[in-house]
Design an enzyme around this catalytic site. Structure first.
Site, PDB file in Angstrom:
ATOM      1  CG  ASP A 199      -1.072  -3.198  -4.510  1.00  0.00           C
ATOM      2  OD1 ASP A 199      -0.623  -4.219  -3.969  1.00  0.00           O
ATOM      3  OD2 ASP A 199      -0.465  -2.105  -4.520  1.00  0.00           O
ATOM      4  CG  HIS A 201       0.133  -2.172  -0.154  1.00  0.00           C
ATOM      5  ND1 HIS A 201       0.470  -1.278   0.832  1.00  0.00           N
ATOM      6  CD2 HIS A 201       0.515  -1.591  -1.315  1.00  0.00           C
ATOM      7  CE1 HIS A 201       1.031  -0.207   0.297  1.00  0.00           C
ATOM      8  NE2 HIS A 201       1.070  -0.371  -1.007  1.00  0.00           N
ATOM      9  CD  GLU A 225       1.036  -4.265  -7.181  1.00  0.00           C
ATOM     10  OE1 GLU A 225       1.834  -3.557  -6.526  1.00  0.00           O
ATOM     11  OE2 GLU A 225       0.343  -3.814  -8.111  1.00  0.00           O
ATOM     12  CD  GLU A 251       5.267  -2.917  -4.408  1.00  0.00           C
ATOM     13  OE1 GLU A 251       5.081  -2.094  -3.493  1.00  0.00           O
ATOM     14  OE2 GLU A 251       4.437  -3.138  -5.310  1.00  0.00           O
ATOM     15  CG  HIS A 301       6.575  -0.340  -7.080  1.00  0.00           C
ATOM     16  ND1 HIS A 301       7.338   0.354  -6.170  1.00  0.00           N
ATOM     17  CD2 HIS A 301       5.308  -0.274  -6.611  1.00  0.00           C
ATOM     18  CE1 HIS A 301       6.580   0.804  -5.193  1.00  0.00           C
ATOM     19  NE2 HIS A 301       5.332   0.444  -5.438  1.00  0.00           N
TER      20      HIS A 301
END
Length: 392
Positions: A199, A201, A225, A251, A301
């Protein structure tokens, strides 16, 4: 049957305040549970739910789609901003919970019946413990390997890590080498058959996201991700086209039109809609249909509280394109004390068998929730070495 009250219960869970939504009806004992957790915006969410509740009191709670339209369209501003969309989602989940209870069926059956026998789950490294998942430095490859082994020992066949550090919009090879070393250590620690997700972010720029993606492409990741901001749809599409690793995002996307743009540009292979942020199950079903038309998979998510998890699982049992459920189990030690769940988890493989109880199959223990009243969430912030603000 009429709605008589819409209440919020706030439960402090360290990094987040879980916001549980309780829809009360005039039928004895018939209530619905939802969740509208939005970290660092708890007061806004509680206020938004109160603002919308006057539109719903006295209405039939089983007219879910009608009430969704009321919430989305009848305060002039359409309800796709993150606060309104989350508040709508919390109420929407509770309404669907009531529908399932009235029908005396789990929601997966209300939606047409389970399409699979079990749902696979994955964990965050450290089980979602903040210090392990969010604060392990990317250059500590040894610690990533230890946490990966612990996840497998706990029965998981898939886990997610944050092995990509925060960077400036353009940097050299040092952070890329650190990320590659961390992922190499995890792969060596767990072997070739465990699925690893990384991820980002949404912290990298598209250029850095592509650098990281290419450096990690040979490790056989399950997905990569949020390699850049979801607003950078063209950047996401370039990264997705350049990698063999599937790109996952979504998400932070809260409306159907934005998902349409993302899918049409093939910016992702995996849609990570958040059921508690995109407008609830009513909206999620529309997004899922659009994703299916593009053969894009679903992996919602779900790092929030237990009602969100129950909703994601009911959704997963009803959606053909759903591939895996994100779970958090070690964020607070008393997580299971606040909820009674209708589904069962098999320790080996961490697969979930269908819920057998009506609706979402969950009951919130209000007395336990009251033991954890609202507190300001722990703030996590990121800055570049030169002091400039970056994304957390």
């Amino acid at each position: 049957m009429k709605i008589t009250a819409i209440e919020t219960l706030v439960c402090h869970a360290r990094m987040r305040n879980w916001v549980f939504v309780k829809v009360v009806t005039d039928q004895p004992g018939l209530i619905g549970w939802g969740e509208a957790t939005l970290e660092w915006h708890t007061r806004s969410i509680v206020g938004a739910i109160e603002d919308m509740s006057h539109l719903l009191i006295g209405e039939d709670p089983t007219r879910v789609e009608y009430l969704w339209q009321v919430m989305y369209r009848q305060h002039f501003w359409h309800g796709h901003g993150i606060v309104r969309a989350t508040a709508i989602a919390g109420i929407d989940l509770a309404l669907w919970d009531i529908v399932g209870k009235v029908a005396n069926m789990p929601l997966s059956k209300v939606f047409g019946g389970p399409v699979r026998d079990f749902v696979r789950t994955y964990c965050h490294l450290g089980g979602g413990k903040m210090e392990d998942f969010y604060q392990t430095p990317a250059d500590n490859a040894k610690r990533f390997a230890e946490l990966a082994q612990a996840a497998v020992a706990d029965g998981y066949t898939a886990f997610k890590s944050m092995a990509v550090p925060s960077t400036m919009p353009i940097e050299g090879q040092k952070p890329v080498r650190a990320a590659a070393a961390a992922v190499a250590a995890m792969r060596e620690a767990v072997g070739p058959d465990i699925d690893i997700m990384v991820d980002c972010h949404a912290r990298p720029s598209p250029a850095m996201g592509l650098k990281f993606g290419k450096a990690l492409d040979d490790f056989g990741l399950y997905f990569f991700e949020e390699p850049c901001w979801p607003e950078c749809v063209d950047g996401l599409a370039r990264i997705n086209a350049a990698l063999t690793t599937p790109v996952a995002s979504g998400e932070r996307v809260t409306n159907l039109e934005a998902f349409k743009d993302m899918f049409e540009k093939r910016a992702v292979e995996i849609c990570q809609l958040d059921i508690t942020h995109c407008g609830g199950l009513s909206a999620a079903k529309r997004i899922a249909a659009l994703a299916e038309a593009h053969r894009i998979s679903l992996a919602p998510h779900n790092p929030q509280g237990p009602v969100s998890t129950a909703a994601s699982l009911e959704f997963g049992f009803s959606q053909p394109s759903y591939i895996i459920c994100e779970t958090v189990h070690n964020d607070v030690p008393w997580r299971q004390d606040v909820v009674e769940e209708g589904f069962t988890i098999e320790k080996q493989g961490r697969i979930v068998r269908p819920n057998t109880k009506p609706g979402l199959g969950i009951t919130i223990n209000e007395a336990e929730v009251k033991k954890h009243p609202f507190q300001q969430e722990i703030v996590l912030r990121e800055f570049s070495p030169d002091g400039a603000v970056t994304d957390w």
